[in-house]
Design a protein around this motif. Structure first.
Motif, short mmCIF file in Angstrom:
data_model
loop_
_atom_site.label_atom_id
_atom_site.label_comp_id
_atom_site.label_asym_id
_atom_site.label_seq_id
_atom_site.Cartn_x
_atom_site.Cartn_y
_atom_site.Cartn_z
N HIS A 74 0.83 -1.22 0.00
CA HIS A 74 0.00 0.00 0.00
C HIS A 74 0.86 1.26 0.00
N ASN A 88 -2.62 -2.05 -7.07
CA ASN A 88 -2.36 -3.00 -5.98
C ASN A 88 -0.96 -2.86 -5.40
N ASP B 110 -14.47 0.91 1.26
CA ASP B 110 -13.15 0.34 1.00
C ASP B 110 -12.67 0.85 -0.36
N GLY B 111 -11.46 1.39 -0.39
CA GLY B 111 -10.97 1.96 -1.64
C GLY B 111 -10.90 3.47 -1.58
N GLU B 114 -5.37 4.25 -0.14
CA GLU B 114 -4.64 3.03 0.22
C GLU B 114 -4.42 2.90 1.73
N GLU B 117 -7.52 1.35 2.97
CA GLU B 117 -7.54 -0.09 2.66
C GLU B 117 -6.70 -0.86 3.68
N MET B 143 -15.01 -8.06 0.36
CA MET B 143 -13.93 -7.09 0.12
C MET B 143 -12.88 -7.67 -0.84
N ARG B 147 -12.24 -5.89 -4.41
CA ARG B 147 -10.91 -5.33 -4.71
C ARG B 147 -10.32 -5.97 -5.96
N HIS B 148 -10.47 -7.28 -6.05
CA HIS B 148 -9.89 -7.98 -7.20
C HIS B 148 -10.51 -7.49 -8.51
N GLU B 150 -11.40 -4.64 -9.21
CA GLU B 150 -10.86 -3.32 -9.53
C GLU B 150 -9.35 -3.31 -9.59
N ARG B 152 -7.31 -3.92 -7.25
CA ARG B 152 -6.68 -3.41 -6.03
C ARG B 152 -6.04 -4.54 -5.24
N ILE B 154 -5.06 -7.40 -2.74
CA ILE B 154 -5.71 -8.41 -1.90
C ILE B 154 -4.68 -9.26 -1.16
#
Lengths: 272, 321
Positions: A74, A88, B110-111, B114, B117, B143, B147-148, B150, B152, B154
């Motif tokens: 992050h 990510n 969530d999002g 960061e 998150e 979640m 996230r996956h 998008e 983001r 995991i």
């Protein structure tokens, strides 16, 4: 035991190739003395593995010396000139960036980069392959590089993401120290990916080059209250498919099959 | 413009109606004019964690004593994540309640960024690892998949989720196998190690067979502790072949040795343990199927030499899942 083309190899026949104080010689000795079998189709395949292992060790030591930092995904960061930071926390090679230059930039501008230990090991592999193949071949083989844990590996490096039990842990292998009682608020300390170095040393990103006890101490310092289990080194290792990677080198070296890769200064001395 | 219900706090209503910047600016003004009123607005029992997070940098330590334990626990967690420090939190019922509130009222946003998150991941991780709270698994699964979709992160959330070592963790993921969203079914396939040859349709068709497999193997499953930090395709759980072969299931989802009753069992298990993995799987499956048909035949089979067991299992073509 080392077997080449179906025949046991007498490593004394190779002592002229490698000085007795070289990493390659140490590797040969350990493989020859092993209870496991190291089988190769040719001496050049064996030579390639020795070279790549040497370069993995060198790349790990160099990364430890760079100013490349540790950060959770992050909070990861990279030089945006070469890499695009993904949602990510991974690093995607920017369109138009030269792969070899982007990898070298991590070493030369380390202070602009920060990420977790798994990604650091991937960077070590790429640097080692760059040194082994040379820039032109490397750039042709790895035009798209994505750096982010083990989840989306380049097909040529797929095996590095699947640790397996092995007869030996050799310099250049990826090991993993697991921390079963990690503090739930610092999951990044759930374990440490390491490159195994000679002389019982390990490189782990965020910890540095140290002995097993140093890695274990670092992990144990991030355990939950009342923890009862110590961190420990798992008995599985991750390795690239040396044979597959050697084939990519040899195919060209032997037959000039890929002139567009233009290898003019091969860095592997192929033995016959 | 969204119309928030009356179940939202006044501050949340500003956030939902007018956005984050308007919320910050409105709170800033109130806070500077009348701290007591600002504290009262924060202490509204309907306040969401997302609103507290957005306002957290406005809130000075001098007002902390007036905020109540739940808000303070939220602010402390925010500070720890921002400062990259580990858990030195007070572990007790009030923290459990505060973390539950953080997740319950915060996960819809969530999002947000960061840091946010990461805070939610830590809440999930402590709720699972410290308080063994399996009630949050459905939200945590939501979640992961959101996230996956998008792209983001995991990585740690998935680790925390499987640390639960709870069978519902597998069922909740399995439901996504049949999702109409290919991203969901592909991730479910990957997390459960369902082999569908990278075919989303294959993943979708795997739902019912997987549930059958899970029902059959549940007594022998254990969670491994593997994670995305360790491997490309972490095996979050595995079958204990020794338990399956001996038909000695356990309600625990961690690997523990079988309590042997006599020397015969010990010898049988030692012979089994010396086999290669492929033969272990073959015999474990054969043993399981025979036992399901009737214990008398199973007992007779178990007393045969292990080489004969392998031969008969191969001859009957069993051992594949």
């Amino acid at each position: 035991m080392i077997v080449v083309a179906g025949q046991p190899l007498d490593i004394d026949s190779l002592t002229g190739e490698y000085p007795s104080n070289s990493l390659e010689y140490d590797l040969l000795r350990r493989m020859a003395d092993s209870d496991g079998t190291y089988a190769y189709d040719s001496l050049s395949d064996l030579s390639f593995e020795l070279t790549l292992r040497r370069e993995i060790v060198a790349a790990a030591r160099a990364l430890a010396r760079s100013r490349f930092s540790f950060a959770v995904f992050h909070k990861s960061r990279c030089n945006e000139e070469y890499w695009e930071r993904t949602a990510n926390g991974g690093f995607d090679l920017r369109e138009g960036a030269v792969p070899s230059e982007a990898i070298l930039d991590i070493y030369t501008n380390g202070r602009e980069y920060a990420t977790e230990c798994a990604t650091a090991i991937l960077i070590v592999y790429y640097r080692a392959l760059l040194e082994t193949y040379g820039a032109e071949r490397f750039n042709a083989l790895f035009p798209h590089i994505y750096l982010m844990n083990w989840s989306r590996l380049d097909p040529l490096l797929r095996e590095t993401g699947s640790p397996r039990a092995a007869a030996d842990m050799l310099p250049g292998d990826r090991g993993y120290f697991r921390n079963p009682d990690v503090d739930p608020e610092t999951p990044e300390w759930q374990g440490e990916n390491v490159i195994i170095l000679p002389d019982s040393l390990y490189y782990g990103h965020g910890i540095g080059v140290t002995r097993a006890q140093g890695i274990i101490r670092g992990l144990n310092a991030h355990r939950r209250e009342g923890a009862t289990q110590s961190a420990y080194l798992m008995d599985e290792v991750g390795r690239p498919d040396f044979k597959k990677l050697a084939g990519l080198y040899d195919e060209d070296a032997a037959r000039g099959a890929y002139p567009e890769w233009g290898i003019s200064h091969p860095r592997v001395s192929v033995m016959y | 413009m969204q119309r928030p219900s009356r179940n939202y706090s006044g501050l949340d209503q500003v956030r939902i109606r007018q956005g984050i910047d308007a919320l910050r600016s409105a709170f800033h003004e109130i806070y500077n004019k009348d701290k007591r009123r600002a504290v009262m607005l924060l202490r509204d029992r309907r306040l969401t964690f997302s609103t507290l997070y957005i306002l957290s940098q406005e809130i000075e330590e001098s007002v902390h004593p007036y905020l109540g334990e739940r808000l303070l626990a939220g602010l402390r967690l925010i500070d720890r994540v921002r400062a990259d420090t580990g858990g030195s939190a007070q572990r007790d019922k009030s923290e459990h309640a505060a973390l539950t509130w953080i997740l319950e009222t915060g996960y819809a946003e969530d999002g947000l960024d960061e840091t946010y998150e990461e805070i939610l991941e830590r809440a999930v991780s402590v709720l699972i690892n410290t308080y063994h709270d399996a009630d949050i698994l459905p939200k945590a699964a939501d979640m992961i998949f959101a996230r996956h979709r998008e792209g983001r992160n995991i990585h740690d959330l998935t680790w925390a989720y499987f640390q639960s070592g709870h069978p519902d963790a597998l069922k909740l993921i399995a439901r996504r196998l049949s999702s109409a969203d290919p991203s969901d079914s592909e991730l479910a396939c990957r997390l459960l190690h369902v082999d569908a040859d990278d075919d989303p349709a294959g993943c979708r068709n795997a739902y019912r067979p997987y549930l059958r497999w899970l029902r059959d193997n549940d007594p022998y499953l254990y969670f491994t502790g593997e994670s995305m930090q360790y491997a490309s395709e972490p095996a979050y759980y595995r079958i204990d072949p020794e338990r399956k072969y001996m038909q000695r299931g356990t309600p625990a989802y961690h690997r523990e040795p079988i309590a042997l009753t006599d020397d015969t069992e010990r010898e049988r298990l030692e012979a089994f343990a010396a086999l290669p993995d492929e033969e272990k799987d073959l015999l474990a499956e054969r043993s399981h199927r025979l036992h399901a048909r009737g214990t008398a035949a199973w007992r007779r089979w178990m007393y045969r030499p292990i080489a004969e067991q392998i031969r008969t299992a191969r001859a009957e073509g069993e051992g594949t899942l």
